[in-house]
Design a protein around this motif. Structure first.
Motif, PDB file in Angstrom:
ATOM      1  N   GLN A 183       0.882  -1.174   0.000  1.00 17.56           N
ATOM      2  CA  GLN A 183       0.000   0.000   0.000  1.00 17.56           C
ATOM      3  C   GLN A 183       0.907   1.207   0.000  1.00 17.56           C
ATOM      4  OE1 GLN A 183      -2.211  -0.076   3.651  1.00 17.56           O
ATOM      5  NE2 GLN A 183      -2.835  -2.201   3.341  1.00 17.56           N
ATOM      6  N   ARG A 184       0.989   1.850  -1.161  1.00 11.80           N
ATOM      7  CA  ARG A 184       1.922   2.965  -1.231  1.00 11.80           C
ATOM      8  C   ARG A 184       1.180   4.285  -1.182  1.00 11.80           C
ATOM      9  NH1 ARG A 184       5.424   5.504  -5.783  1.00 11.80           N
ATOM     10  NH2 ARG A 184       6.573   6.921  -4.416  1.00 11.80           N
ATOM     11  N   ASP A 185       1.638   5.147  -0.266  1.00 11.60           N
ATOM     12  CA  ASP A 185       1.128   6.512  -0.219  1.00 11.60           C
ATOM     13  C   ASP A 185       2.204   7.383  -0.866  1.00 11.60           C
ATOM     14  OD1 ASP A 185       0.410   9.079   0.375  1.00 11.60           O
ATOM     15  OD2 ASP A 185      -0.257   8.620   2.416  1.00 11.60           O
ATOM     16  N   PRO A 186       1.906   7.934  -2.035  1.00  8.72           N
ATOM     17  CA  PRO A 186       2.951   8.689  -2.753  1.00  8.72           C
ATOM     18  C   PRO A 186       3.473   9.869  -1.938  1.00  8.72           C
ATOM     19  CG  PRO A 186       1.002   8.375  -4.126  1.00  8.72           C
ATOM     20  CD  PRO A 186       0.622   7.942  -2.754  1.00  8.72           C
ATOM     21  N   ALA A 187       2.686  10.309  -0.960  1.00  8.61           N
ATOM     22  CA  ALA A 187       3.112  11.451  -0.146  1.00  8.61           C
ATOM     23  C   ALA A 187       3.973  11.009   1.042  1.00  8.61           C
ATOM     24  CB  ALA A 187       1.892  12.202   0.357  1.00  8.61           C
ATOM     25  N   SER A 235       3.815   4.415   4.025  1.00  9.98           N
ATOM     26  CA  SER A 235       3.458   3.335   3.098  1.00  9.98           C
ATOM     27  C   SER A 235       3.689   2.021   3.818  1.00  9.98           C
ATOM     28  CB  SER A 235       4.334   3.363   1.857  1.00  9.98           C
ATOM     29  OG  SER A 235       4.171   4.568   1.155  1.00  9.98           O
ATOM     30  N   TYR A 236       3.139   0.968   3.258  1.00 13.87           N
ATOM     31  CA  TYR A 236       3.213  -0.328   3.962  1.00 13.87           C
ATOM     32  C   TYR A 236       3.455  -1.452   2.952  1.00 13.87           C
ATOM     33  CZ  TYR A 236       1.389  -4.315   6.737  1.00 13.87           C
ATOM     34  OH  TYR A 236       1.201  -5.523   7.367  1.00 13.87           O
ATOM     35  N   PHE A 237       4.421  -2.271   3.286  1.00 16.69           N
ATOM     36  CA  PHE A 237       4.801  -3.415   2.450  1.00 16.69           C
ATOM     37  C   PHE A 237       4.663  -4.661   3.315  1.00 16.69           C
ATOM     38  CE2 PHE A 237       7.972  -6.420   0.919  1.00 16.69           C
ATOM     39  CZ  PHE A 237       8.047  -6.246  -0.456  1.00 16.69           C
TER      40      PHE A 237
END
Lengths: 635, 347
Positions: free
Chosen positions: A502-506, A537-539
């Motif tokens: 889940q990528r947060d570009p910010a 973000s979460y991997f």
């Protein structure tokens, strides 16, 4: 002043105003004595909330003991759907005289306590709501047989809680019926105890605390299950045929549940005979030895164990790797080293299992986070083991395996079994010359025959062997074979479950987590965003070897926090083995290793501290048996 | 599958295979090693009994003994496992495929020391396997240390005397529940061959302890596992003869002199008693005979104990007839309704 006295003095000044209404967002902790029959009462409680449509999770903090030691059961109701453990206890049911004092002294101000009246816990603090209940008196009225009282006494607190929290009693009766089924007399006695508790509360315990439940529609169609049972279902659906195991907490219930499912659903209708063999071995060495023997002879074979068993299995795990024999091993991790805390949770076997056994051994691990993944990854594991012809470890933990989780119902598998590269007359004709360890396709995975299949035989050995499986000590043969095994491990990267990103570009920072940390990480992300404006973000790592997505994720962020439920940041160590120095430099560590399931607040506090935010500790509550701030930290 | 087509006129067994097709690789053990004689007898027994090599699995642990499965039945799958752990691998393989015929070769160290735990439970389960201990009382591959079957007072080449009592693997096997327990000597071709053929007719665990001298490290004076000592102290309980079920041979004997045992597959084992009072179906008598032989400094050979009718481990598991390893998807994946039923119970 002692730390507890300090806590009390400090807490009194921060008492929560009682006019708050806290709906469907609190935790209940029931403190009892092991062996006192509290399990039924606790399951009825959690199930009633679940049936009312409220997201719930239940965690059992129990001792390694048959009867007599303290045990705690924590239920979290969360309107937002957070399933991780909540660090703070909002509502205590104090049934255990031995721990009652500490249980009460460590509560947050404003918490509520239902307690056994003779314990006089109300004298301990003035900033809590106390509800005294004369359990012995009430149970004597509903249960004339003194011998049975012990077993129904706990059901009274369910009745009390139903009244105080507003739990629908018809849901409680329904849940009770489900737990006790058609055991007529037991059901009647327990129902009477429920009613007695409810009536007592109605008459004598006016509502003073803010905690309430209200119906929601968040659990419609969902199920409640433990990870071990989910894994057992997955194994059955994966077509497991040979199960060899040795009892060990917290994995025993996996094979035991599997036995009950298999007896029900895997008896051949025409003959009444079993399409499976389940054998309790003499130890974990034999358990894996049998699974390896069965896998070699073509069965889908498995075992399940925990840390001490993994240590014992090390030798066979190396044989499985080197001789290339499929097997599935569930490691329901618990706290080590050595015997450790057998009934507490950890992710302490990650590093050891990745390289389990002597020599250059590398093992495949897949890592479920949810009960649903326990189910699906069980099926993945059997396919991978046969596809890659090697042991596959499913790394779950006590929190996932033995605690109650809600989930969407599991889907029926549509994928056929992947039996991997089995030698057939057609394959033999295509490839011409066959050698058991000959890399025909360039992916490091050779073709195998199995005894009794009529294809050419070979000799399996843990000693040096060439492409034909013949004994060799030649330097070139050894290197060729080891390099092929390395190539096979590279191939595995394409087959193992992909991470969830889940990528947060910010976001400048990323979190890497795995297994049960998932639930606390997601909640922690919300906390840090809502309370501190910190975006992340979460991997979510789902397998070892790592997949290609990993480096991209690291490159997209300035700093990466790796969450491990172990002291030594074991997955950070595994990452360091693979990454280049620039990426390694980005890694930070968040560790949690006190035996309790990880909670969001511990993660948030640690990341915020390392990010230079001021952290106001919201909870100073020690763990049931010690200071909870111990065993939490960064590196 | 065996690949050689029998040449017309050549000698073949009842399934049309030549003895050549039962041979394995060239031995790498020492010249004169007792283990090589045992490999030869195994080759003969499987040939004479007409067992197809592709239905056989060969298992072993670690040590000189455990190398020997590579030297017989080249057409069979083999598994040289880890030290002392062959029983578990064999158990798993037979669970996977109950139709396989399993022969395991272990040594006295592989069984009596590191493997004693798995040995004990193998015997207890009465798994259908022929378990051979190639027993030389020492660790050959690591250059001659004592093993747990070395006799009290036996001497190493270096002069070191063994001061611990031996484990009698036959007594242990009988005690634990093995249903066919025999002892032999690698130098007694006739007896060993008969025992191996009888073993192939038995359903259940066959525990065969074969005194098999180590010519390099334990064949000197003062050793109780040397060729010379074995020849002098071999005390056969009976003359063993075996008539397989597919041969129509009648053996005449005077009543009271010979015990006839009907094997699981209908073959017959004739034990011409040398000691008239001995009854190998009597467990207590079997244990006594072992003790008495040991007290005399001898070793009793032949069939020490046999129980031909007990259910083996696989029978107890109530398995389908088809090998578990070969069951198709529809037999091993319950239908959709089963999963739905479980899901409903969890709602």
């Amino acid at each position: 002043m002692t730390p507890t006295e300090l806590a009390v003095a400090d807490a009194a000044s921060r008492a929560r105003p009682s006019e708050d209404r806290v709906v469907n967002d609190f935790s209940i902790q029931v403190a009892t004595v092991n062996g006192s029959g509290s399990q039924t009462a606790n399951l009825v409680l959690i199930r009633s909330l679940f049936q009312m449509g409220i997201p719930v999770s239940g965690k059992n903090l129990f001792p390694s003991n048959i009867a007599g030691l303290p045990t705690w059961y924590t239920i979290r109701a969360s309107k937002d759907g957070y399933l991780a453990r909540k660090k703070e206890i909002d509502f205590l049911v104090a049934m255990n005289a031995e721990t009652a004092r500490e249980d009460v002294l460590t509560l947050e101000p404003g918490a509520a306590v239902v307690y056994d009246e003779p314990l006089k816990l109300n004298l301990l603090r003035s900033d809590l709501t106390f509800y005294p209940v004369p359990f012995d008196k009430l149970v004597a009225q509903v249960c004339p047989d003194a011998k049975l009282r012990r077993l129904v006494r706990n059901m009274i607190y369910d009745g009390v809680l139903a009244k105080i929290l507003g739990i629908d009693t018809t849901e409680m009766d329904k849940a009770l019926n489900r737990q006790l089924g058609k055991k007529g007399r037991a059901f009647g006695l327990n129902q009477a105890a429920l009613a007695a508790g409810y009536e007592f509360a109605e008459k004598h315990l006016p509502k003073q605390d803010p905690f309430l439940v209200e119906r929601m529609r968040e659990t419609a169609g969902m199920i409640l299950i433990e990870g071990n049972a989910a894994a057992a279902l997955g194994c059955m659906m994966a077509g497991v045929t040979v199960v060899t195991w040795y009892p060990i907490t917290p994995s025993s219930s996996l094979c035991e549940t599997l036995i009950s499912y298999m007896k029900k659903y895997r008896i051949d209708k025409d003959t009444g005979k079993a399409t499976f063999a389940i054998v309790q071995a003499e130890d974990e060495i034999a358990a894996l030895g049998m699974a390896i023997g069965a896998g070699w002879a073509g069965a889908r074979a498995m075992t399940s164990t925990a840390g001490p068993g993994i240590s014992l299995m090390s030798e066979f795990a190396g044989l499985g790797y080197y001789a290339e024999v499929p097997a599935v091993i569930f490691d329901v991790q618990r706290v080590g080293p050595s015997t450790g805390l057998p009934t507490r949770t950890a992710q302490g076997d990650m590093l050891m299992t990745a390289v389990l056994s002597h020599g250059d051994t590398k093992q495949i691990m897949i890592i479920p986070s949810s009960v649903e993944e326990c189910y699906t990854m069980a099926m993945d594991a059997f396919d991978l083991a046969e596809q890659l012809q090697t042991p596959v470890f499913v790394m779950t933990d006590l929190d996932l395996g033995m605690n109650t989780w809600m989930s969407q119902p599991f889907e029926y598998p549509t994928r056929p079994l992947n039996r991997g590269k089995l030698l057939t007359p057609e394959t033999l004709a295509r490839i011409g010359q066959w050698g058991r360890y000959l890399d025909v396709d360039g992916d490091g995975i050779p073709y195998r025959s199995i005894p009794g299949d009529g294809m050419p035989a070979y000799f399996t050995r843990g000693s040096g062997h060439n492409a034909k499986g013949q004994y060799t000590e030649r330097a070139d043969d050894y290197v060729t074979n080891m390099d092929r095994l390395a190539r096979k491990f590279e191939t595995a990267r394409q087959y193992v479950p992909k991470p969830e990103v889940q990528r947060d570009p910010a976001a400048g920072i990323g979190i890497i987590g795995y297994g049960t940390s998932h639930w606390a990480i997601e909640e922690s992300q919300d906390q840090m965003r809502d309370e501190n404006g910190l975006k992340t973000s979460y991997f979510r790592l789902r397998a070892y070897p790592f997949t290609d997505e990993l480096t991209a994720f690291i490159d997209q962020h300035d700093r990466i926090y790796v969450v491990d439920q172990n002291r030594d940041a074991q997955v950070v160590a595994l990452l360091r083995m693979e990454l280049d120095p620039a990426r390694i430099a980005k890694l930070r560590s968040v560790r949690h290793y006190n035996g309790l399931p990880i909670d969001a607040r511990s993660i948030s506090d640690e990341i915020l501290a390392q990010e230079g935010h001021e952290v106001v500790s919201r909870s100073r509550r020690p763990a049931p048996s010690g200071d909870e701030t111990a065993g939490v930290g960064g590196e | 599958m065996s690949t050689v087509t029998p040449t017309p006129g050549r000698k073949v067994n009842r399934i049309g295979l030549e003895q050549q097709q039962y041979r394995g690789g060239k031995t790498t053990l020492c010249a004169g090693c007792g283990h090589n004689s045992i490999s030869e007898r195994v080759t003969e027994a499987f040939y004479e009994m007409g067992v197809h090599p592709s239905n056989v699995i060969k298992l072993s642990g670690i040590g000189c003994s455990s190398k020997s499965p590579a030297y017989f039945l080249g057409g069979s799958h083999g598994f040289n496992a880890v030290h002392g752990r062959m029983p578990s691998v064999g158990t798993g393989a037979l669970l996977a495929n109950r139709k396989l015929i399993a022969i395991g070769v272990s040594g006295d160290g592989d069984t009596g020391a590191i493997g004693i735990g798995q040995f004990v439970h193998l015997m207890r389960r009465n798994l259908p396997i022929i378990y051979i201990i190639e027993d030389n009382g020492c660790y050959g591959l690591t250059k001659g240390q004592f093993s747990p079957t070395a006799d009290l007072g036996s001497k190493l080449k270096t002069g070191v005397v063994n001061d611990l009592p031996p484990i009698d693997t036959c007594a242990l096997a009988i005690e634990l529940g093995a249903t066919f327990v025999a002892r032999s000597f690698s130098g007694d071709k006739k007896q060993l061959l008969s025992l191996l053929k009888a073993a192939l007719s038995h359903r259940g665990t066959v525990m065969l302890d074969v005194i098999s001298p180590c010519v390099t490290f334990n064949d000197h004076e003062g050793s109780t596992k040397s060729y010379a000592y074995a020849k002098d102290h071999d005390d056969p309980l009976e003359e063993v003869s075996f008539v397989p079920f597919f041969e129509d041979i009648n053996v005449d004997y005077e009543p009271g002199t010979t015990q006839e045992v009907v094997m699981h597959d209908g073959s017959k084992l004739y034990l011409k008693k040398l000691d008239e009072s001995y009854d190998p179906t009597d467990k207590i008598a079997a244990l006594r005979v072992l003790q008495e032989a040991q007290r005399r400094g001898e070793f009793a050979t032949g069939v020490i104990y046999i129980e031909p009718d007990r259910d083996d481990f696989l029978e107890l598991l109530n398995l389908v007839d088809e090998p578990l390893a070969m069951l198709p998807l529809e037999k091993v994946r319950p239908p959709r309704e089963a999963l739905e039923e479980v899901m409903e119970s969890l709602r």
